[in-house]
Design an enzyme around this catalytic site. Structure first.
Site: not given
Length: 110
Positions: A53, A88
């Site tokens: 991210k 994930r």
């Protein structure tokens, strides 16, 4: 969880995802990671998807997502210690190796 229940979804069918990264600031993401244990205390499995991210890039000074493996590993291990159950990740082998080392050093079962 309450919203899902009100919509007729059985609690047993719900997994909680704090939504790391989606429209959040760096501080929002860090606060969510720090509070994962409180989310897990709601009694449903927590899904953590912090892999690669942008906030990790901001912390590490890395623009290219594929270079954020260390941040992915760190957030996964943190998530494991704070009750997250589903992860994930993009770099499965690196995370798996880090979790094996963590477990061997006395960490939670990986």
């Amino acid at each position: 969880l309450a919203f899902a229940g009100a919509a007729g979804i059985a609690e047993a069918a719900v997994l909680l995802d704090p939504g790391i990264g989606f429209g959040k600031t760096l501080d929002h993401n860090l606060a969510l990671l720090a509070a994962l244990d409180r989310i897990a205390a709601l009694g449903r499995p927590v899904v953590l998807g912090a892999s690669r991210k942008r906030f990790l890039g901001a912390l590490l000074g890395l623009e290219r997502a594929e270079r954020r493996v260390a941040g992915t590993v760190a957030t996964t291990v943190l998530g494991l210690t704070r009750g997250a159950a589903v992860f994930r990740v993009h770099d499965v082998a690196a995370v798996r190796q880090a979790l094996a080392v963590f477990a061997a050093c006395g960490g939670l079962e990986a």
